[in-house]
Design an enzyme around this catalytic site. Structure first.
Site, PDB file in Angstrom:
ATOM      1  N   LYS A 238       0.832  -1.192   0.000  1.00  0.00           N
ATOM      2  CA  LYS A 238       0.000   0.000   0.000  1.00  0.00           C
ATOM      3  C   LYS A 238       0.874   1.252   0.000  1.00  0.00           C
ATOM      4  CE  LYS A 238      -3.831  -1.910   2.787  1.00  0.00           C
ATOM      5  NZ  LYS A 238      -4.949  -1.689   1.843  1.00  0.00           N
ATOM      6  N   ARG A 312     -10.318 -11.394   1.890  1.00  0.00           N
ATOM      7  CA  ARG A 312     -11.248 -12.381   1.340  1.00  0.00           C
ATOM      8  C   ARG A 312     -10.648 -13.787   1.363  1.00  0.00           C
ATOM      9  NH1 ARG A 312     -11.558  -9.158  -4.170  1.00  0.00           N
ATOM     10  NH2 ARG A 312     -11.195  -7.548  -2.597  1.00  0.00           N
TER      11      ARG A 312
END
Length: 460
Positions: A238, A312
């Site tokens: 990120k 996920r």
């Protein structure tokens, strides 16, 4: 006992008068000329959150007048504990039992401070609980919300996977629940390969937290919370801005711990299960990579299109495990996608389910509890964007659009055994202050969910 909410009114408790803007004119007609002049001089218009002290003949505060919106709800007076002087206050008018509980709950939530690292205000005014207040319910909501807020606000240095597991085990102990934590390479032995892959690069070993509570013959309710205690993005790192608030990436786990606490404290007649895959998505030589193929607990193979779509992956293993028991209802919560924030903003919980009856009940409770949710589509045609040439599915779609939907569709692939399933893609954090909701961690959706469960599974 609920801190800052009392049952006995001490002598001298100041009356708290709640007035809506459209009631102001008629209410003023019944006040003295001196009071009308005082209110006019100070520009009091009964706007929501506005308040003014009315002086008595002796110069002391005779009454507090506060602006509200009708109907009264949990947030109507939640901002007052942070601005009123210390002391005891009582409602001048009886609001009825349902509103009394909501108002007292909001007052209690308005006293939240995170003081582990910085001294807070220290003391708040006390509300004398209006007649009909369900103090057990006020306490139940307060404790659950404060638990979730505290966990989300904790820096990752002090709340890694091990510490999150310790909190969960302590909660299980409080209510006599069964508990198990599967740690490190035992995740591979027990067939949780994606939880292991995501967390293996961190110094704190990944783990799966499993809590079971209630009568084994009762309806099965399974909660699953994303417990990424810090998310660097992995090798798909990120930006600094994107990483700044990633201590909150376990907000789904915090919310489900709070919800589990409410269910157990209320003694709802269910067989509750709580699953939290707890990891840190870190960067090291053994970190999972873009292009890797992971085998899931369900057996599906997953191509890694982006290591920053890790939530996920760990949820998929936990959902598949929970679905094996074929629960009546499986609920998962996760700070999963930025796409959900783009779609619904920072204050709504993006909600995905293919159960229309479940959604209708959820929406009703969300409105009543002022715990806002918004249904998003499980648009099946978007599933094709996650097709992989060399695996059963890719963990990200090929399109930059609809990312919250494709993430939900990915999770749905692992929920087949559950009779009903709902997924919440939440912010988990207040970026701006609102009454009763300071900047920091927030327990999205759990008050609405608790009301749903209490309605569907009432105590005998």
């Amino acid at each position: 006992m609920v801190p800052h909410v009392a049952t006995d009114a001490p002598e001298g408790a100041v009356p708290l008068r709640l007035v809506a803007a459209n009631e102001l004119e008629s209410w003023l007609a019944g006040r003295t000329a001196a009071e009308r002049q005082w209110l006019s001089r100070h520009g009091f218009a009964a706007k929501s959150g506005e308040w003014l002290a009315l002086p008595g003949a002796d110069g002391a505060v005779a009454e507090i007048v506060a602006g509200v919106e009708r109907p009264l709800d949990v947030w109507s007076i939640a901002g007052l504990p942070g601005v009123l002087p210390a002391g005891a206050y009582r409602l001048a008018d009886s609001p009825g039992a349902e509103s009394a509980t909501a108002l007292a709950t909001g007052w209690a939530l308005g006293t939240y401070e995170f003081t582990r690292y910085k001294t807070g205000r220290g003391s708040f005014p006390t509300l004398i609980a209006p007649e009909g207040t369900d103090l057990a319910e006020v306490s139940r909501v307060r404790e659950a919300v404060f638990l979730a807020r505290d966990l989300i606000n904790m820096p990752s240095e002090d709340l890694g996977p091990a510490e999150l597991a310790a909190v969960a085990l302590d909660l299980a102990g409080q209510f006599g629940a069964e508990s198990e934590v599967i740690v490190g390479d035992d995740l591979l032995v027990r067939n949780f390969p994606m939880v292991h892959a995501v967390g293996r690069a961190a110094t704190g070993a990944p783990r799966l937290i499993d809590i079971r509570w209630g009568d084994p013959t009762a309806p099965r309710i399974t909660l699953v919370g994303k417990g990424v205690c810090f998310d660097s993005g992995g090798l798909d790192l990120k930006t600094a801005e994107g990483m700044r608030w990633m201590k909150k990436d376990m907000g789904g786990a915090a919310a489900m711990l709070g919800l589990a606490r409410m269910v157990m404290d209320a003694g709802l007649p269910v067989r509750l299960r709580l699953l939290v895959p707890a990891v840190e998505n870190a960067v090291a030589g053994n970190a999972f990579r873009p292009g890797d193929i992971l085998r899931s607990r369900l057996g599906k193979t997953v191509e890694i299109g982006n290591t920053d779509a890790e939530g996920r992956l760990i949820l998929a293993d936990a959902l598949a495990y929970g679905a094996e028991e074929q629960p009546e209802l499986m609920i998962d919560a996760a700070t999963l996608t930025g796409a959900a924030r783009v779609a619904v903003g920072l204050e709504l919980g993006a909600t995905f389910t293919d159960d229309d009856d479940l959604w209708q009940a959820l929406e009703r409770h969300a409105r009543a509890e002022r715990d806002p949710l918004w249904r998003m589509p499980l648009w099946q045609p978007y599933r094709k964007s996650m097709e992989s040439r060399i695996a059963d599915i890719d963990n990200v779609g090929t399109s930059r659009y609809g990312g919250a939907i494709t993430a939900a569709l990915f999770l749905q692939e692992f929920t087949g055994g559950a009779k009903s399933w709902v997924h919440f893609d939440i912010m988990g954090f207040n970026m701006t202050p609102r009454p009763g909701r300071p900047v920091g961690g927030e327990a999205f959706a759990i008050r609405a969910l608790y009301r749903l469960l209490a309605e569907r599974f009432p105590k005998p």
